[in-house]
Design an enzyme around this catalytic site. Structure first.
Site, PDB file in Angstrom:
ATOM      1  N   GLU A 132       0.830  -1.218   0.000  1.00 56.86           N
ATOM      2  CA  GLU A 132       0.000   0.000   0.000  1.00 56.86           C
ATOM      3  C   GLU A 132       0.865   1.270   0.000  1.00 56.86           C
ATOM      4  OE1 GLU A 132      -3.801  -0.010   0.142  1.00 56.86           O
ATOM      5  OE2 GLU A 132      -2.928   1.720  -0.817  1.00 56.86           O
ATOM      6  N   LYS A 145       4.040   3.767 -10.428  1.00 59.06           N
ATOM      7  CA  LYS A 145       2.884   3.591  -9.536  1.00 59.06           C
ATOM      8  C   LYS A 145       1.618   3.288 -10.344  1.00 59.06           C
ATOM      9  CE  LYS A 145       4.775   6.686  -6.025  1.00 59.06           C
ATOM     10  NZ  LYS A 145       4.985   8.109  -5.693  1.00 59.06           N
TER      11      LYS A 145
END
Ligand code: HSE
Length: 418
Positions: free
Chosen positions: A123, A199
């Site tokens: 995360e 990302k």
């Protein structure tokens, strides 16, 4: 791992994120997680923790049967991949924040998770403190996720905010981002868009089941954005942001890229300043939802690692639902984008590649136009980022194939050509 088992952590890396995690864990005794050993590269460096905690031998952590979780927050992506692979194969769960490593090794990492059955959570690798991966994974059904638009790099957002709101020059703003621990050790990874596209690569996996190499996703950073672009943006009541975007098109495929973009003042992303990140998700029935939080820095990143650690206590694993339980989506380049392009000389601009040009300003030294390009033109060619040329997408930049004829006719009518 049985419920609420004590977590004994082997930590790799004691930089901005590693040290942040060390401090955060000291303040959260309820988690029942303790760091047994920290593996570092440079033993000479002064650390704010007892010397006996540290080692330079990775095998001390990887082969310790008492250590049941490896947290990997180092800089270099190949050593990070080796550590993560070895840890998973040794039966340990792994938490990582290495976005470059995850983006570059996603197929192998998916295989390792299947093969070993261990958890691999990350995360912290995207949008730091914003729980975006777990939300994409758990909350949004594939068919309902229409689009995602996000600011996923804190440093570039920080630099743009400092340059355009506080009138600090680029180099100074970058230096500040480095001092505050937001920037990568090689800051060109931030500035030139590599970090953002890395990302975006795995966020696309959790959102749409797309598994692509970052090399296959069109991206740019903010290195070409000029002061004159900011002047035009202000005239048009826009901000300039580095925006990662993905949209499911009517043809069933997904358009995705990371490019600088004009953002309207009332857009949620215009609200995202400094090192903050933001994600706007449009989904069926719910309409728009906006996630907002700090996207870089020691404690915000450590908070996401902490949340992953906490999730490990109840055996949480990513199921990659969109990839394994739905029909995964595919990327397409078959669409158009409306872009603002500023340049020094018409010579550098292939005018005939535009579907149409609806604004052109050739009077000053720095010239610009606004026009519509096939996305394939941006994917295949590089003129738009060479010779001091700057390309910034306009708001609502994606135009689908089915709309293009209608819009072209309208633009020619407006220009008085038909
Ligand atoms: N350099 C990264 C950024 C750090 O600026 O967003 C957080 O991933």
């Amino acid at each position: 791992m049985e419920a609420h088992k004590k977590l004994t952590i082997g930590l790799f890396g004691f930089g901005v994120v590693g040290e942040g995690l060390y401090k955060v864990l000291q303040q959260t005794p309820s988690l029942k997680a303790s760091i047994k050993k920290v593996c570092i590269k440079n033993p000479e460096k002064k650390r704010n923790a007892p010397a006996e905690l540290f080692t330079t031998d990775k095998n001390i952590l990887l082969n310790d049967p008492e250590i049941n979780v490896i947290v990997e927050v180092i800089n270099e992506s190949e050593p990070a991949f080796e550590i993560v692979s070895a840890a998973l194969k040794n039966g340990k769960d792994v938490v990582s924040a290495s976005k470059k490593m995850i983006a570059e090794h996603l197929p192998e990492l998916l295989g390792l998770q299947k093969q070993t059955g261990n958890s691999f959570l990350y995360e912290a690798a995207a949008c730091a403190s914003i729980p975006v991966i777990r939300n994409l994974e758990e909350y949004y059904d594939n068919d309902l996720l229409h689009s995602m638009k996000a600011i996923v790099n804190g440093s570039t957002n920080f630099i743009l905010t400092k340059m355009f709101e506080d009138k600090i020059d680029f180099q100074q703003a970058l230096l500040l981002a480095q001092q505050l621990g937001f920037a990568e050790s090689d800051p060109s990874l931030d500035v030139e868009g590599y970090d953002a596209v890395n990302k975006w690569t795995f966020l696309l996996t959790h959102a749409y089941g797309i598994v692509e190499s970052p090399e296959n996703i069109v991206f740019n950073g903010i290195q070409d954005v000029q002061g004159s672009d900011a002047v035009v943006a202000t005239e048009k009541h826009f901000d300039i942001k580095l925006v990662a975007q993905a949209k499911k098109l009517q043809n069933g495929f997904v358009a995705a890229f990371v490019l600088p973009q004009f953002v309207k003042h009332d857009d949620h992303l215009a609200f995202v300043k400094s090192e903050y990140n933001g994600v706007v998700i449009e989904s069926g029935f719910a309409d728009k939802q906006f996630f907002y939080g700090k996207g870089a820095g020691s404690f915000p990143t450590a908070s996401a690692v902490l949340s992953d650690l906490s999730a490990l206590r109840y055996q949480y694993k990513y199921e990659y639902k969109k990839l394994y339980h739905h029909i995964p989506q595919k990327l397409t380049n078959d669409f158009y984008v409306k872009a603002y392009v500023s340049f020094d000389d018409w010579l550098y601009i292939p005018k005939d590649r535009f579907e149409w040009i609806e604004e052109w300003h050739a009077e000053s030294d720095r010239k610009y136009l606004v026009g519509v390009l096939p996305f394939e033109e941006i994917r295949k060619n590089t003129w738009w980022k060479e010779n001091n040329t700057s390309l910034i997408l306009t708001p609502d930049s994606i135009i689908e194939d089915v709309e293009i004829r209608k819009l072209k006719r309208k633009s020619l009518e407006l220009a008085g050509i038909i």
